[in-house]
Design an enzyme around this catalytic site. Structure first.
Site, PDB file in Angstrom:
ATOM      1  N   ASP A 157      -2.405   5.867   2.713  1.00 41.81           N
ATOM      2  CA  ASP A 157      -1.429   4.827   3.188  1.00 41.81           C
ATOM      3  C   ASP A 157      -1.086   5.151   4.788  1.00 41.81           C
ATOM      4  O   ASP A 157      -2.117   5.709   5.509  1.00 41.81           O
ATOM      5  CB  ASP A 157      -0.143   4.646   2.281  1.00 41.81           C
ATOM      6  N   HIS A 214       5.357   1.859   5.584  1.00 46.59           N
ATOM      7  CA  HIS A 214       4.838   1.407   4.241  1.00 46.59           C
ATOM      8  C   HIS A 214       4.444   2.659   3.531  1.00 46.59           C
ATOM      9  O   HIS A 214       4.560   2.772   2.169  1.00 46.59           O
ATOM     10  CB  HIS A 214       3.564   0.748   4.732  1.00 46.59           C
ATOM     11  N   SER A 539       1.745  -4.009  -2.681  1.00 48.00           N
ATOM     12  CA  SER A 539       1.771  -2.967  -2.206  1.00 48.00           C
ATOM     13  C   SER A 539       2.796  -2.048  -2.790  1.00 48.00           C
ATOM     14  O   SER A 539       2.732  -0.930  -2.896  1.00 48.00           O
ATOM     15  CB  SER A 539       2.103  -2.623  -0.545  1.00 48.00           C
TER      16      SER A 539
END
Ligand SMILES: *[C@@H]1O[C@H](CO)[C@@H](O)[C@H](O)[C@H]1NC(C)=O
Ligand SMILES: *[C@@H]1O[C@H](CO)[C@@H](O)[C@H](O)[C@H]1NC(C)=O
Ligand SMILES: *[C@@H]1O[C@H](CO)[C@@H](O)[C@H](O)[C@H]1NC(C)=O
Ligand SMILES: *[C@@H]1O[C@H](CO)[C@@H](O)[C@H](O)[C@H]1NC(C)=O
Ligand SMILES: *[C@@H]1O[C@H](CO)[C@@H](O)[C@H](O)[C@H]1NC(C)=O
Ligand SMILES: *[C@@H]1O[C@H](CO)[C@@H](O)[C@H](O)[C@H]1NC(C)=O
Ligand SMILES: *[C@@H]1O[C@H](CO)[C@@H](O)[C@H](O)[C@H]1NC(C)=O
Length: 754
Positions: A157, A214, A539
């Site tokens: 990520d 994220h 996600s």
């Protein structure tokens, strides 16, 4: 090769996901590359190519790198440039190098080189969820799996913010002896006992530090420790805990704010396999691509060969059909669902009507008195796109003190619309959904008082604006409300099947929580001491399943990745909290191309009774059956394959825990093999549930398992019935269930009429 704004924004407004998008780069497009060698000193004229080579006999990293280098055209060697940017040794035979298209073509002529292709650019595609999923401390799976203790989850990520309390290692054991990775933050073998590895593969960045948020969010969803009083602007307040709170995390930074490069993803997966992770979690992807050209599919195949479970996001390109990413059958493809928590707000109109919606930013000092209401689409009649409230359209508009009704879409992110309204002097925003996204509002951290409402609510508000010369509105904030009986519901943005890369495999596999998920964030958004954020996307659903897979790995160390996937799929819920079929964003029953096997039920997955197992060699006849060339199959297998010597199978013959059938006028016959992972001396009876339009025969109809791990094969026929039974349906769906006293082992079926 960075993602352009246009490519990224449609993804961002659908959710928060990074889904890799293909960057079209070809020799034809760059004729200027036929320049003389000395002009190549300019690095910007070089593209990154993924180069696949025939399996080298050399073994050490250094000798491999040297050998890869020796393959490069002599023109590249004379220059003082670092052409090879990654040498791979575990997941693909090959390397990533900066080349001109001519050099790449020259390279491909070499005997040792199988293929070269420009890399793709990929895009990036929660506190309350453990109790929603039935994972309280009291429950069997969390106990039986020791909260994931000893299992290593690899997260590919945007890196991580390691000092967040969700990554505290208090009371955690040291990593298992097999751990072979290291921590670039500390330069030591581990960062702490929670984050046992952290590595950076982004050329621009020196540390695996998360400057996006994220990666911190997804890592804490999979394996964050308990943090009390987690909330955003006071909303969703509670104890934030990941799915496998005692699992270790290994972090591979392969993306930044611009997206993710395929070469870095391959490098991250290569390292993760060598480091010894047990589960890989990838909340990113590209639109459907043949598996031999899809870096994640290639890397995942090598990973499952080593027993590593791979969980990936399905993509945020729904609700249209055929919009999936990460479709390979050796990957768990995870769609997104809602949870039973809303962060409620209402749009209240001057005529007294109230429309429910959501927003995370709920400022206490907003008076909620009626203010003038305007429809953005009426603000500038010569600007067709002003209805979307983009910053350019709103630039010279004055909406001082007004509530502005904006529409979803137009390549403007939801929060950016609010910013544009705020910058134009607006007091508040009502954001209405597009028709496609229907009844699925999203709770965002807006920058002004705002509420996201359904398409039908928005249409009524438009009518109201037209019905009066002095339209007014305000927003009422309701805070966090738990207990939505319609949950879980498929999120509108969740990508839908059928799989384009492999029509005969039903995808997605499963849905899990992905809407309005609270999890860790590098910074505080509300100036409180808590650093959390609420975001949405597949996600977010992917790391939920990665954590659950870690729990199952702990409680069943002998299960293969395919067995874990089967356990998750055959025990999934088909109904919502109300006991009614799971709905989609239209509030209609969701089909299997939206839900796959259904909504994950972790406790049941821990004790499925039977599994549909697949050995890695079983994929060879399947890949040959996809009509891939020997070379293409070889790229995936990392070994030479002659499909002419392999008895290839139709895709639907793979022992997958679902059926995707494309039925013409001829009947089709397949087999499936069940493996007993439950008690011995158990008899199962088949229960077939299909509509009239298709006949399904299963034989035998009763199976008794007398041994642990016993395998029994059964046969299934799909028989076309009269067209009159089909109505207007292009496809129908159903299930095959094996039922004993305690167990119900169910697989979904889709039958598309061709
Ligand atoms: C690398 O950093 C430079 C300068 O900060 C930036 O302009 C560029 O976009 C970055 N490249 C990537 C691939 O992120
Ligand atoms: C969150 O909940 C905790 C425990 O119930 C409470 O002490 C705290 O004040 C709450 N925080 C907010 C912002 O509501
Ligand atoms: C209205 O839209 C037109 C066309 O995009 C643009 O040229 C004009 O400047 C806009 N007017 C205002 C007040 O922004
Ligand atoms: C509102 O009224 C305008 C002008 O009469 C018309 O063009 C528009 O279609 C109406 N909109 C709706 C939603 O009825
Ligand atoms: C946080 O604090 C900064 C600096 O005091 C301020 O500018 C900002 O508006 C605050 N943000 C919020 C959400 O309160
Ligand atoms: C592969 O080729 C065979 C023979 O041409 C054809 O029958 C089959 O449908 C093809 N399979 C796929 C997946 O395209
Ligand atoms: C299972 O059945 C076999 C014979 O049918 C018997 O010998 C065996 O003891 C049984 N096992 C258990 C655990 O009941």
């Amino acid at each position: 090769m960075a993602l352009t704004k246009m490519e990224l924004t449609p993804i961002l407004f659908l959710g928060f996901i990074l889904v890799i998008s293909v960057c079209q780069t070809s020799a034809q497009k760059y004729p200027e590359f036929e320049a003389a060698n000395d002009e190549l000193e300019d690095e910007s004229s070089l593209l990154t190519y993924i180069v696949h080579v025939k399996k080298p006999s050399l073994q050490s990293k250094e000798s491999l790198h040297g050998w890869y280098h020796s393959l490069l055209p002599s023109t590249t060697i004379t220059q003082n440039q670092k052409r090879i940017i990654f040498s791979y040794q575990n997941i693909v035979d090959g390397f990533a190098a900066k080349l001109t298209p001519e050099e790449a073509m020259a390279l491909e002529e070499k005997d040792e080189v199988l293929s070269t292709r420009p890399e793709k650019i990929l895009s990036l595609h929660t506190t309350h969820t453990p109790s929603f999923l039935g994972l309280q401390q009291s429950q069997e799976l969390w106990k039986g799996s020791d909260l994931g203790k000893g299992i290593i989850i690899g997260i590919l990520d945007t890196g991580i913010y390691p000092s967040h309390p969700s990554f505290s290692d208090e009371g955690m054991s040291s990593p298992p002896a097999k751990w072979n990775g290291h921590c670039e933050f500390t330069g030591e073998r581990i960062c702490n006992n929670k984050i046992i590895g952290a590595r950076n593969f982004i050329k621009n960045s020196s540390l695996p530090l998360d400057d996006v948020g994220h990666g911190t969010h997804t890592a804490s969803t999979a394996a964050g420790r308990s943090v009390q009083g987690a909330n955003v602007f006071g909303n969703a307040n509670g104890t934030a805990t990941g799915m496998a709170p005692d699992a270790h995390l290994a972090i591979y930074k392969v993306c930044n704010i611009n997206g993710c490069t395929e070469s870095a993803i391959l490098a991250g997966m290569d390292a993760a396999v060598e480091d010894g992770v047990d589960v890989l979690s990838l909340s990113l992807g590209i639109p459907s691509t043949p598996f031999f050209e899809d870096g994640i599919a290639l890397g995942a195949f090598s990973a499952i060969q080593k027993g590593i479970f791979v969980s990936c996001s399905a993509g945020n390109a729904g609700p249209l059909y055929g919009t999936l990413s990460n479709e390979a059958p050796w990957i768990l493809t995870v769609g997104a669902s809602t949870i039973d928590r809303k962060i409620e707000a209402f749009a209240k109109l001057g005529n007294g009507a109230e429309y429910i919606g959501e927003s995370v930013f709920q400022p206490k000092d907003f008076a909620s008195t009626l203010l003038p209401l305007v429809y953005a689409g009426a603000l500038n009649t010569s600007d067709d796109s002003i209805l979307f409230c983009g910053p350019t359209s709103m630039k010279n508009i004055d909406v001082k003190g007004k509530v502005v009704l904006c529409e979803l879409g137009g390549f403007v992110a939801r929060v950016a619309k609010g910013q544009a309204v705020k910058d134009a002097g607006g007091a508040a925003m009502i954001l209405m959904n597009s028709e496609n996204h229907a009844f699925n509002p999203i709770a965002d951290v807006h920058v002004l008082p705002a509420v996201h409402v359904s398409f039908s609510a928005g249409s009524s508000i438009k009518d109201y604006i037209n019905s009066t010369s002095t339209p007014t509105a305000t927003i009422l904030f309701q805070g966090t409300v738990i207990g939505n009986p319609l949950a879980p519901q498929v999120a509108s943005f969740s990508s839908r099947g059928p799989s384009k890369a492999s029509l005969g495999i039903l995808k997605p596999d499963i849905i899990g929580p992905g809407l309005n998920i609270l999890a860790s964030w590098p910074v505080s958004l509300d100036n409180s001491t808590q650093r959390f954020n609420i975001i949405s996307g597949t996600s977010m659903s992917c790391p939920h399943l990665s954590g659950i897979a870690a729990l199952l790995k702990n409680s069943h160390p002998d299960w293969s990745p395919a067995a874990i996937k089967s356990a998750i799929m055959t025990t999934a819920n088909k109904v919502n909290l109300h006991g009614k079929p799971i709905l989609d964003q239209r509030l209609l029953p969701a089909d299997v191309f939206a839900t796959g096997a259904g909504h994950v039920n972790p406790s049941k997955a821990n004790d499925p009774g039977l599994v549909y197992d697949i050995e890695t060699n079983d994929y060879i006849p399947y890949l040959c059956g996809l009509n891939y060339t020997d070379k293409q199959v070889g790229l995936i297998l990392q070994q030479e394959v002659k499909c002419s010597e392999v008895k290839s199978i139709p895709q639907a013959q793979l022992n997958y825990p679902s059926f995707s059938i494309w039925l013409g006028s001829a009947s089709q016959f397949y087999r499936r093999t069940l493996t007993n992972v439950g008690p011995v001396n158990t008899t199962y009876n088949v229960v077939i549930d299909v509509p009239l339009a298709v006949g399904v025969s299963v034989s035998p109809s009763q199976i008794t398992f007398n041994e642990v791990k016993q395998k029994v094969t059964y046969f299934v026929g799909f028989i076309p019935e009269g067209k009159e039974n089909r109505g207007d349906n292009m496809f129908v769906q159903g299930s095959i269930k094996w039922v004993s006293g305690k167990y119900s082992v169910s697989i979904p079926i889709s039958v598309v009429f061709v």
